[in-house]
Design a protein around this motif. Sequence first.
Motif, mmCIF file in Angstrom:
data_model
loop_
_atom_site.group_PDB
_atom_site.id
_atom_site.type_symbol
_atom_site.label_atom_id
_atom_site.label_comp_id
_atom_site.label_asym_id
_atom_site.label_seq_id
_atom_site.Cartn_x
_atom_site.Cartn_y
_atom_site.Cartn_z
ATOM 1 N N SER A 31 0.837 -1.204 0.000
ATOM 2 C CA SER A 31 0.000 0.000 0.000
ATOM 3 C C SER A 31 0.870 1.251 0.000
ATOM 4 C CB SER A 31 -0.973 0.001 1.178
ATOM 5 O OG SER A 31 -0.290 -0.018 2.408
ATOM 6 N N ALA A 32 2.023 1.201 0.667
ATOM 7 C CA ALA A 32 2.938 2.344 0.663
ATOM 8 C C ALA A 32 3.497 2.578 -0.736
ATOM 9 C CB ALA A 32 4.075 2.118 1.652
ATOM 10 N N LEU A 33 3.943 1.515 -1.379
ATOM 11 C CA LEU A 33 4.489 1.630 -2.736
ATOM 12 C C LEU A 33 3.419 2.143 -3.705
ATOM 13 C CD1 LEU A 33 6.546 -1.696 -2.890
ATOM 14 C CD2 LEU A 33 7.430 0.622 -2.500
ATOM 15 N N ASN A 34 2.209 1.609 -3.583
ATOM 16 C CA ASN A 34 1.129 2.019 -4.476
ATOM 17 C C ASN A 34 0.739 3.473 -4.249
ATOM 18 O OD1 ASN A 34 1.076 -0.515 -5.611
ATOM 19 N ND2 ASN A 34 -0.726 -1.212 -4.490
ATOM 20 N N ALA A 35 0.662 3.879 -2.984
ATOM 21 C CA ALA A 35 0.280 5.260 -2.680
ATOM 22 C C ALA A 35 1.269 6.242 -3.302
ATOM 23 C CB ALA A 35 0.210 5.468 -1.169
ATOM 24 N N ALA A 36 2.552 5.936 -3.178
ATOM 25 C CA ALA A 36 3.570 6.809 -3.760
ATOM 26 C C ALA A 36 3.457 6.842 -5.286
ATOM 27 C CB ALA A 36 4.954 6.351 -3.337
ATOM 28 N N ARG A 37 3.245 5.687 -5.886
ATOM 29 C CA ARG A 37 3.131 5.602 -7.348
ATOM 30 C C ARG A 37 1.931 6.397 -7.862
ATOM 31 N NH1 ARG A 37 -0.088 2.483 -10.183
ATOM 32 N NH2 ARG A 37 -0.554 1.144 -8.398
ATOM 33 N N LEU A 38 0.862 6.418 -7.075
ATOM 34 C CA LEU A 38 -0.369 7.096 -7.494
ATOM 35 C C LEU A 38 -0.305 8.621 -7.316
ATOM 36 C CD1 LEU A 38 -2.898 4.525 -6.006
ATOM 37 C CD2 LEU A 38 -2.600 5.032 -8.447
ATOM 38 N N GLY A 39 0.717 9.096 -6.609
ATOM 39 C CA GLY A 39 0.881 10.536 -6.474
ATOM 40 C C GLY A 39 0.610 11.129 -5.109
ATOM 41 N N VAL A 40 0.396 10.279 -4.092
ATOM 42 C CA VAL A 40 0.237 10.792 -2.728
ATOM 43 C C VAL A 40 1.500 11.566 -2.350
ATOM 44 C CG1 VAL A 40 0.100 10.090 -0.308
ATOM 45 C CG2 VAL A 40 -1.376 9.000 -2.011
ATOM 46 N N HIS A 41 1.339 12.687 -1.683
ATOM 47 C CA HIS A 41 2.475 13.561 -1.412
ATOM 48 C C HIS A 41 3.293 13.143 -0.192
ATOM 49 C CE1 HIS A 41 -0.493 16.251 -3.535
ATOM 50 N NE2 HIS A 41 0.551 16.310 -4.321
ATOM 51 N N ARG A 42 2.638 12.520 0.795
ATOM 52 C CA ARG A 42 3.346 12.138 2.024
ATOM 53 C C ARG A 42 2.681 10.905 2.606
ATOM 54 N NH1 ARG A 42 2.760 16.691 4.822
ATOM 55 N NH2 ARG A 42 1.019 15.985 6.112
ATOM 56 N N LEU A 43 3.474 10.025 3.197
ATOM 57 C CA LEU A 43 2.942 8.822 3.833
ATOM 58 C C LEU A 43 3.016 8.960 5.352
ATOM 59 C CD1 LEU A 43 4.651 5.995 1.707
ATOM 60 C CD2 LEU A 43 2.439 7.117 1.322
ATOM 61 N N GLU A 44 2.006 8.419 6.012
ATOM 62 C CA GLU A 44 2.066 8.210 7.464
ATOM 63 C C GLU A 44 2.184 6.706 7.642
ATOM 64 O OE1 GLU A 44 -0.731 9.648 11.045
ATOM 65 O OE2 GLU A 44 -1.390 7.811 10.068
ATOM 66 N N LEU A 45 3.355 6.250 8.020
ATOM 67 C CA LEU A 45 3.624 4.817 8.117
ATOM 68 C C LEU A 45 3.247 4.292 9.495
ATOM 69 C CD1 LEU A 45 4.839 2.298 6.733
ATOM 70 C CD2 LEU A 45 7.063 3.004 7.648
ATOM 71 N N CYS A 46 2.379 3.273 9.524
ATOM 72 C CA CYS A 46 1.856 2.722 10.774
ATOM 73 C C CYS A 46 1.851 1.197 10.707
ATOM 74 C CB CYS A 46 0.416 3.162 11.021
ATOM 75 S SG CYS A 46 0.059 4.899 10.770
ATOM 76 N N SER A 47 1.628 0.598 11.842
ATOM 77 C CA SER A 47 1.275 -0.818 11.920
ATOM 78 C C SER A 47 -0.062 -0.921 12.637
ATOM 79 C CB SER A 47 2.347 -1.611 12.688
ATOM 80 O OG SER A 47 2.369 -1.209 14.058
ATOM 81 N N ASN A 48 -0.644 -2.106 12.630
ATOM 82 C CA ASN A 48 -1.837 -2.430 13.416
ATOM 83 C C ASN A 48 -3.039 -1.533 13.100
ATOM 84 O OD1 ASN A 48 -3.553 -3.664 15.196
ATOM 85 N ND2 ASN A 48 -2.212 -3.435 16.981
ATOM 86 N N PHE A 49 -3.584 -1.726 11.921
ATOM 87 C CA PHE A 49 -4.771 -0.966 11.502
ATOM 88 C C PHE A 49 -5.944 -1.100 12.479
ATOM 89 C CE2 PHE A 49 -8.847 -1.246 9.127
ATOM 90 C CZ PHE A 49 -9.007 0.104 8.852
ATOM 91 N N PRO A 50 -6.252 -2.319 12.995
ATOM 92 C CA PRO A 50 -7.417 -2.422 13.899
ATOM 93 C C PRO A 50 -7.333 -1.523 15.133
ATOM 94 C CG PRO A 50 -6.754 -4.598 13.148
ATOM 95 C CD PRO A 50 -5.673 -3.647 12.717
ATOM 96 N N GLU A 51 -6.112 -1.198 15.583
ATOM 97 C CA GLU A 51 -5.958 -0.332 16.755
ATOM 98 C C GLU A 51 -5.844 1.145 16.375
ATOM 99 O OE1 GLU A 51 -6.116 -0.509 19.905
ATOM 100 O OE2 GLU A 51 -6.225 -2.655 20.306
ATOM 101 N N GLY A 52 -5.971 1.441 15.085
ATOM 102 C CA GLY A 52 -5.875 2.833 14.657
ATOM 103 C C GLY A 52 -4.461 3.305 14.410
ATOM 104 N N GLY A 53 -3.503 2.366 14.432
ATOM 105 C CA GLY A 53 -2.118 2.712 14.135
ATOM 106 C C GLY A 53 -1.207 2.620 15.337
#
Length: 246
Positions: free
Chosen positions: A15-37
Amino acid sequence: MSLYRLEAPVFTVQSALNAARLGVHRLELCSNFPEGGETPSAGMLKFLKSELDIPIFVMIRPRGGDFCYSQKELMVMKRDIELLGELGADGFVFGVLNTQGRVNQEGCEALVRTASGKPCTFHRAFDVCSDQQEALGPIIQSGFKRILTSGAKNSIDEGIDQIEAIMEKAKDKIIILPGGGAKPEHVLKFKKSPHFSEIHASCKTWIPSSNQWINPEVQFSSDPKTFTHHLGIDPTRVHQFLEVLG
């Protein structure tokens, strides 16, 4: 170049690689989506920094739940900032409250100092503060560059009036970053404010996994999708956001 920026939270390598390829300007890198990051792995950050050339801000959150941390937990957060900073993190995302729902300014200032000048975002701990208007001062004084907020509600839809009020009070002292169920139409409304410059949107979707075998007797998550799908980025939604951001 657009005056506005799109930040996307990402939880997986793809998802990080895809977001960058699609043109997202900045990433917020997290783990554990169910806990909100929560804090992501050092290996994940190091790999992505070798692959991508857009800024990567890293979530610093040692556990799920509330944002009232013990001294030991704050020590862990400081170590994570040091280690992930050495690996190339471009910024950090965290928030510390006291037992009464107010900003723990001493704890926040210590973590901001540890970031050694890299920009820090006060995350949606802001949305569970006992008084958002009162919290602005300590957050600005602590040295944060932006605040991520849904307006003290579950989503921007519900909290948009409060977000606009916070933007107006903060003016140019700190960036107010709307996030939490963000939609392209929110951008059109926020762009009417001279203090709007960025939006935080997950643009998330579930992508079918290549996994072909499931043991029906074992379940690691309450969501059965985790064995048949991966959390990813929806290209259509990213394009919609970039189009309205201009």
